[in-house]
Design a protein around this motif. Structure first.
Motif, short mmCIF file in Angstrom:
data_model
loop_
_atom_site.label_atom_id
_atom_site.label_comp_id
_atom_site.label_asym_id
_atom_site.label_seq_id
_atom_site.Cartn_x
_atom_site.Cartn_y
_atom_site.Cartn_z
N LEU A 22 14.21 -3.50 8.21
CA LEU A 22 13.68 -2.85 7.01
C LEU A 22 12.61 -1.84 7.38
N HIS A 23 12.48 -0.81 6.57
CA HIS A 23 11.57 0.31 6.85
C HIS A 23 10.09 -0.05 6.67
N ASN A 24 9.26 0.81 7.20
CA ASN A 24 7.81 0.68 7.09
C ASN A 24 7.39 1.07 5.65
N PRO A 25 6.88 0.13 4.87
CA PRO A 25 6.51 0.44 3.48
C PRO A 25 5.26 1.30 3.36
N TYR A 26 4.53 1.46 4.48
CA TYR A 26 3.31 2.26 4.45
C TYR A 26 3.56 3.69 4.91
#
Length: 191
Positions: A185-189
């Motif tokens: 999953l991608h970096n949410p920041y």
């Protein structure tokens, strides 16, 4: 062994986020959190997670945090700082497990000494469906991906991490990003 007790409200039924996804998020958080003593604990370790509506989270936030609004995730740790430190550095704890395997002599005394196993409860995590859904829509990501991030965030709180000061926040975010990356999953920041 880590047991995940999950209570899913009806509002979450179409979210694509259920027992399997919650367990994967909890496992990812445990792998990055660096708490080796929990792996060797002689009784089950449990976390309780509730997926509910905004009204319930609002009530909990008002009662426990004096904030009169819903929020995306609440964490209620059961272990204090000294207990967590004992699990982070089990080699520094005086004493050893008893012959029954059910009692740690020293500061780790969460299991009964008569041979009867007693689960170690890390704490509770509660997610608000409406807030989580709105945030996922704003980020243009699936609700299940955002809920995964929030469970990881909540687990890190249960394991002693926080984001009160800048250094703590940076460490916690880095752990979240690492756990999410381990799940693809991608970096949410990353804005």
């Amino acid at each position: 062994m880590l047991d995940v007790e999950l209570d899913i409200g009806l509002e979450w039924s179409d979210s694509g986020f259920g027992q399997l996804e919650v367990e994967k998020a909890v496992d990812a958080a445990m792998r990055v959190a660096d708490v080796p003593g929990l792996k060797d604990y002689p009784a089950p370790v449990e976390v309780s997670i509730k997926l509910t509506d905004d009204a319930e989270v609002h009530a909990l936030n008002r009662e426990w945090r004096d904030k009169d609004k819903p929020t995306n995730v609440l964490s209620f740790p059961m272990l204090d700082e000294d207990e967590l430190e004992s699990f982070r550095h089990p080699e520094l704890v005086s004493g050893s497990y008893s012959s029954s395997g059910a009692e740690k002599i020293g500061t780790l005394s969460q299991v009964q000494g008569d041979g009867n196993e007693m689960e170690l409860l890390l704490g509770d995590i509660v997610l608000a469906h409406g807030v989580c859904t709105a945030e996922a829509e704003q980020k243009n990501i699936p609700v299940a991906h955002h809920a995964t991030h929030l469970v990881i965030h909540g687990m890190l709180h249960l394991l002693g991490h926080d984001h009160i000061d800048e250094d703590e926040a940076e460490l916690m975010e880095a752990l979240e990003v690492k756990a999410l990356a381990s799940m693809g999953l991608h970096n949410p920041y990353d804005v």
